[in-house]
Design a protein around this motif. Structure first.
Motif, PDB file in Angstrom:
ATOM      1  N   LYS A   1      40.744  46.272  72.640  1.00 49.76           N
ATOM      2  CA  LYS A   1      40.525  46.064  74.069  1.00 49.76           C
ATOM      3  C   LYS A   1      41.704  45.304  74.676  1.00 49.76           C
ATOM      4  O   LYS A   1      42.159  44.297  74.147  1.00 49.76           O
ATOM      5  CB  LYS A   1      39.233  45.280  74.293  1.00 49.76           C
ATOM      6  N   ASP A   2      42.176  45.802  75.804  1.00 51.61           N
ATOM      7  CA  ASP A   2      43.221  45.144  76.583  1.00 51.61           C
ATOM      8  C   ASP A   2      42.510  44.266  77.601  1.00 51.61           C
ATOM      9  O   ASP A   2      41.854  44.780  78.512  1.00 51.61           O
ATOM     10  CB  ASP A   2      44.097  46.198  77.261  1.00 51.61           C
ATOM     11  N   ASP A   3      42.609  42.958  77.443  1.00 57.88           N
ATOM     12  CA  ASP A   3      41.909  42.035  78.338  1.00 57.88           C
ATOM     13  C   ASP A   3      42.366  42.157  79.785  1.00 57.88           C
ATOM     14  O   ASP A   3      41.584  41.930  80.708  1.00 57.88           O
ATOM     15  CB  ASP A   3      42.084  40.585  77.860  1.00 57.88           C
ATOM     16  N   ALA A   4      43.626  42.532  80.010  1.00 59.92           N
ATOM     17  CA  ALA A   4      44.146  42.645  81.368  1.00 59.92           C
ATOM     18  C   ALA A   4      43.505  43.796  82.134  1.00 59.92           C
ATOM     19  O   ALA A   4      43.222  43.678  83.329  1.00 59.92           O
ATOM     20  CB  ALA A   4      45.663  42.812  81.344  1.00 59.92           C
ATOM     21  N   THR A   5      43.269  44.922  81.455  1.00 56.40           N
ATOM     22  CA  THR A   5      42.715  46.103  82.128  1.00 56.40           C
ATOM     23  C   THR A   5      41.245  46.334  81.799  1.00 56.40           C
ATOM     24  O   THR A   5      40.621  47.199  82.389  1.00 56.40           O
ATOM     25  CB  THR A   5      43.499  47.370  81.732  1.00 56.40           C
ATOM     26  N   ASP A   6      40.726  45.593  80.830  1.00 52.29           N
ATOM     27  CA  ASP A   6      39.348  45.739  80.360  1.00 52.29           C
ATOM     28  C   ASP A   6      39.097  47.138  79.777  1.00 52.29           C
ATOM     29  O   ASP A   6      37.978  47.632  79.782  1.00 52.29           O
ATOM     30  CB  ASP A   6      38.347  45.424  81.478  1.00 52.29           C
ATOM     31  N   ARG A   7      40.162  47.780  79.302  1.00 50.19           N
ATOM     32  CA  ARG A   7      40.059  49.097  78.671  1.00 50.19           C
ATOM     33  C   ARG A   7      40.415  48.984  77.196  1.00 50.19           C
ATOM     34  O   ARG A   7      41.194  48.130  76.803  1.00 50.19           O
ATOM     35  CB  ARG A   7      41.035  50.082  79.308  1.00 50.19           C
ATOM     36  N   SER A   8      39.873  49.895  76.420  1.00 51.89           N
ATOM     37  CA  SER A   8      40.211  49.945  75.000  1.00 51.89           C
ATOM     38  C   SER A   8      41.245  51.030  74.764  1.00 51.89           C
ATOM     39  O   SER A   8      41.189  52.101  75.375  1.00 51.89           O
ATOM     40  CB  SER A   8      38.972  50.243  74.159  1.00 51.89           C
TER      41      SER A   8
END
Length: 183
Positions: free
Chosen positions: A167-174
């Motif tokens: 998960k990319d915390d900046a975009t909230d996408r995995s």
């Protein structure tokens, strides 16, 4: 760019290898190396020790995948087969020839109708007739209809069947990172 990524990964992994290790450092080393995609972990010398340790450990009874809680990843996923080509659907290993049955979706299938003008052709009477083309596609004909059949082919295998979803915390996408464990 790929050399910059490789050097950053090498420095990060090397810092794990040089510093006093905690129990979960190995899991983070594995995660960092597995997520390396260009180049893959195979081309990053600092990744060889943790990944070879992993490959060896997997052969022992009671193996438990090393995790990296800081990286938000546990055990990786595994998908042996790639997607079927466009127009084909994954299906189980039974190709209609009675050659055994598998729950694994190791085949791709599609229905084909070659009838012209909506008319059916009843050119033969053998139910379930099959034929295999030169490129390995098996055709199973529908009942007595010579122009309607289902085609089956082997589903392509992935060269990198393991993956981590990180998960990319900046975009909230995995993002999915594929890798293999071939030496």
């Amino acid at each position: 760019m790929k050399y910059l990524l490789a050097s950053m990964l090498s420095v990060t992994v090397a810092s794990f290898l040089i510093s006093p290790s905690k129990a979960d450092d190995w899991g983070c080393e594995v995660l960092l190396c597995a997520a390396a995609s260009n180049p893959s972990w195979h081309d990053v010398p600092a990744c060889h020790p943790p990944m070879e340790k992993l490959i060896s450990a997997m052969k022992r009874p009671g193996f438990s995948w090393p995790t990296c809680p800081e990286g938000g990843a546990g055990k990786p996923g595994y998908e042996k087969y790639a997607e079927c080509p466009a127009g084909w659907t994954p299906t189980t290993g039974d190709d209609g020839r009675g050659q055994g049955f598998s729950r694994e979706q190791s085949q791709c299938a599609r229905k084909v109708t070659t009838c012209k003008g909506g008319r059916s052709s009843y050119g033969f009477s053998s139910r379930g007739r099959t034929e295999t083309t030169a490129d390995g596609i098996t055709r199973v004909f529908s009942r007595n209809n010579a122009c309607a059949f289902t085609e089956f082919r082997q589903r392509p295998r992935r060269s990198d069947p393991y993956y981590f979803d990180i998960k990319d915390d900046a975009t909230d996408r995995s993002n999915r990172f594929w890798f293999n464990l071939q030496k």
